[in-house]
Design a protein around this motif. Structure first.
Motif, PDB file in Angstrom:
ATOM      1  N   UNK A 110       0.855  -1.164  -0.109  1.00  0.00           N
ATOM      2  CA  UNK A 110      -0.100  -0.115   0.026  1.00  0.00           C
ATOM      3  C   UNK A 110       0.942   1.239   0.010  1.00  0.00           C
ATOM      4  N   UNK A 111       2.044   1.245   0.828  1.00  0.00           N
ATOM      5  CA  UNK A 111       2.901   2.114   0.856  1.00  0.00           C
ATOM      6  C   UNK A 111       3.260   2.687  -0.527  1.00  0.00           C
ATOM      7  N   UNK A 112       3.991   1.757  -1.218  1.00  0.00           N
ATOM      8  CA  UNK A 112       4.435   1.630  -2.419  1.00  0.00           C
ATOM      9  C   UNK A 112       3.540   2.304  -3.507  1.00  0.00           C
ATOM     10  N   UNK A 113       2.102   2.133  -3.357  1.00  0.00           N
ATOM     11  CA  UNK A 113       1.166   2.457  -4.355  1.00  0.00           C
ATOM     12  C   UNK A 113       0.943   3.872  -4.248  1.00  0.00           C
ATOM     13  N   UNK A 114       1.518   4.664  -3.126  1.00  0.00           N
ATOM     14  CA  UNK A 114       1.353   6.018  -2.925  1.00  0.00           C
ATOM     15  C   UNK A 114       2.588   6.827  -3.017  1.00  0.00           C
ATOM     16  N   UNK A 115       3.663   6.154  -3.550  1.00  0.00           N
ATOM     17  CA  UNK A 115       4.989   6.805  -3.638  1.00  0.00           C
ATOM     18  C   UNK A 115       5.079   7.976  -4.548  1.00  0.00           C
ATOM     19  N   UNK A 116       4.063   8.218  -5.490  1.00  0.00           N
ATOM     20  CA  UNK A 116       4.104   9.429  -6.128  1.00  0.00           C
ATOM     21  C   UNK A 116       3.756  10.699  -5.253  1.00  0.00           C
ATOM     22  N   UNK A 117       3.464  10.588  -4.091  1.00  0.00           N
ATOM     23  CA  UNK A 117       3.141  11.698  -3.281  1.00  0.00           C
ATOM     24  C   UNK A 117       4.056  11.900  -2.327  1.00  0.00           C
ATOM     25  N   UNK A 118       4.653  13.153  -1.742  1.00  0.00           N
ATOM     26  CA  UNK A 118       5.631  13.159  -0.616  1.00  0.00           C
ATOM     27  C   UNK A 118       4.536  12.633   0.485  1.00  0.00           C
ATOM     28  N   UNK A 119       5.357  12.749   1.740  1.00  0.00           N
ATOM     29  CA  UNK A 119       4.683  12.522   3.202  1.00  0.00           C
ATOM     30  C   UNK A 119       3.816  13.636   3.201  1.00  0.00           C
ATOM     31  N   UNK A 120       4.290  14.965   3.157  1.00  0.00           N
ATOM     32  CA  UNK A 120       3.456  16.024   3.228  1.00  0.00           C
ATOM     33  C   UNK A 120       2.223  15.892   2.507  1.00  0.00           C
ATOM     34  N   UNK A 121       2.263  15.794   0.932  1.00  0.00           N
ATOM     35  CA  UNK A 121       1.287  15.610   0.173  1.00  0.00           C
ATOM     36  C   UNK A 121       0.260  14.397   0.601  1.00  0.00           C
ATOM     37  N   UNK A 122       0.684  13.134   0.900  1.00  0.00           N
ATOM     38  CA  UNK A 122      -0.026  12.193   1.418  1.00  0.00           C
ATOM     39  C   UNK A 122      -1.105  12.555   2.834  1.00  0.00           C
ATOM     40  N   UNK A 123      -0.127  13.435   3.634  1.00  0.00           N
ATOM     41  CA  UNK A 123      -1.115  13.870   4.647  1.00  0.00           C
ATOM     42  C   UNK A 123      -2.230  14.689   4.252  1.00  0.00           C
ATOM     43  N   UNK A 124      -1.875  15.701   3.332  1.00  0.00           N
ATOM     44  CA  UNK A 124      -2.753  16.702   2.893  1.00  0.00           C
ATOM     45  C   UNK A 124      -3.902  15.783   2.026  1.00  0.00           C
ATOM     46  N   UNK A 125      -3.854  14.768   1.267  1.00  0.00           N
ATOM     47  CA  UNK A 125      -4.568  14.069   0.314  1.00  0.00           C
ATOM     48  C   UNK A 125      -5.476  13.297   1.609  1.00  0.00           C
ATOM     49  N   UNK A 126      -4.790  12.621   2.461  1.00  0.00           N
ATOM     50  CA  UNK A 126      -5.680  11.644   3.203  1.00  0.00           C
ATOM     51  C   UNK A 126      -6.397  12.864   4.176  1.00  0.00           C
ATOM     52  N   UNK A 127      -6.244  13.801   4.616  1.00  0.00           N
ATOM     53  CA  UNK A 127      -7.140  14.800   5.469  1.00  0.00           C
ATOM     54  C   UNK A 127      -8.142  15.362   4.571  1.00  0.00           C
ATOM     55  N   UNK A 128      -8.121  15.683   3.245  1.00  0.00           N
ATOM     56  CA  UNK A 128      -9.047  16.218   2.083  1.00  0.00           C
ATOM     57  C   UNK A 128      -9.775  15.003   2.160  1.00  0.00           C
ATOM     58  N   UNK A 129      -9.420  13.593   1.861  1.00  0.00           N
ATOM     59  CA  UNK A 129     -10.302  12.513   1.720  1.00  0.00           C
ATOM     60  C   UNK A 129     -11.257  12.437   2.969  1.00  0.00           C
ATOM     61  N   UNK A 130     -10.646  12.581   4.124  1.00  0.00           N
ATOM     62  CA  UNK A 130     -11.372  12.369   5.434  1.00  0.00           C
ATOM     63  C   UNK A 130     -12.682  13.638   5.300  1.00  0.00           C
ATOM     64  N   UNK A 131     -12.238  14.810   5.095  1.00  0.00           N
ATOM     65  CA  UNK A 131     -13.291  16.030   5.100  1.00  0.00           C
ATOM     66  C   UNK A 131     -14.414  15.703   3.921  1.00  0.00           C
ATOM     67  N   UNK A 132     -13.717  15.227   2.875  1.00  0.00           N
ATOM     68  CA  UNK A 132     -15.195  14.706   1.878  1.00  0.00           C
ATOM     69  C   UNK A 132     -16.037  13.777   2.467  1.00  0.00           C
ATOM     70  N   UNK A 133     -15.324  12.674   2.951  1.00  0.00           N
ATOM     71  CA  UNK A 133     -16.171  11.511   3.715  1.00  0.00           C
ATOM     72  C   UNK A 133     -17.299  11.990   4.662  1.00  0.00           C
TER      73      UNK A 133
END
Length: 181
Positions: free
Chosen positions: A125-148
């Motif tokens: 799973x971690x390898x599937x998200x390597x296109x994003x930096x750690x900060x981008x991944x945190x932002x992505x997860x936060x935005x997804x949580x907000x939409x959910x």
């Protein structure tokens, strides 16, 4: 116009909300396919793994609660439950307070199975998200949580397990170590 590495489904000429919807849908389908591939040899699907993760996180949810937690129908979850019972990974019990209601719980076989494969799944799973930096991944997860939360107010009201998480390490909040679902 699409670039060769981009699906025509994600055409640049779309409005931002439609493009975001399509990108999310495409991403969800792709991630589900990748996890299905990982689980296929063991006769499991991503949906079955998601149900096991949810049940482990909630303790002993009812079938209705599990359906709500997965954003699925009672009938679809009942089919997942039957398959997982046959595989010895999920148990169904009568609710002592209401015999008409069924409660779900993961089995020791399920806990042992996930304990043996979690590290490899988490790394995949971690390898599937390597296109994003750690900060981008945190932002992505936060935005997804907000939409959910905005799209499904029940997500904030799902019953939470009061006891410690099961041996699988699953919790109600997503964690990097939980690859199922």
């Amino acid at each position: 116009m699409s670039t060769p590495d981009k699906s025509p489904f994600l055409d640049d000429g779309l409005t931002p909300p439609v493009r975001a919807f399509r990108a999310t849908l495409y991403l969800a389908q792709r991630l589900r396919y990748l996890m299905d591939e990982r689980l296929r040899a063991d006769g499991l699907t991503t949906q079955q793994a998601a149900l096991l993760t949810l049940v482990s996180a909630l303790g002993t949810p009812s079938l209705k609660q599990a359906a709500a937690g997965l954003g699925s129908t009672h009938q679809n979850v009942a089919q997942l439950v039957q398959a997982l019972q046959r595989k010895g990974m999920l148990a169904v019990h009568d609710d002592p307070a209401d015999g008409r209601r069924k409660l779900l719980s993961v089995t020791e076989a399920s806990r042992s199975y996930w304990a043996a494969r979690d590290d490899g799944d988490h790394a995949a799973v971690a390898s599937w998200f390597t296109a994003l930096s750690a900060a981008e991944l945190d932002t992505f997860a936060a935005l997804a949580d907000r939409l959910v939360s905005a799209l499904d107010p029940r997500a904030d009201r799902m019953p939470r397990r009061n006891a410690e998480p099961a041996a699988t390490g699953a919790e109600t909040a997503p964690r990097p170590r939980d690859s199922r679902g």
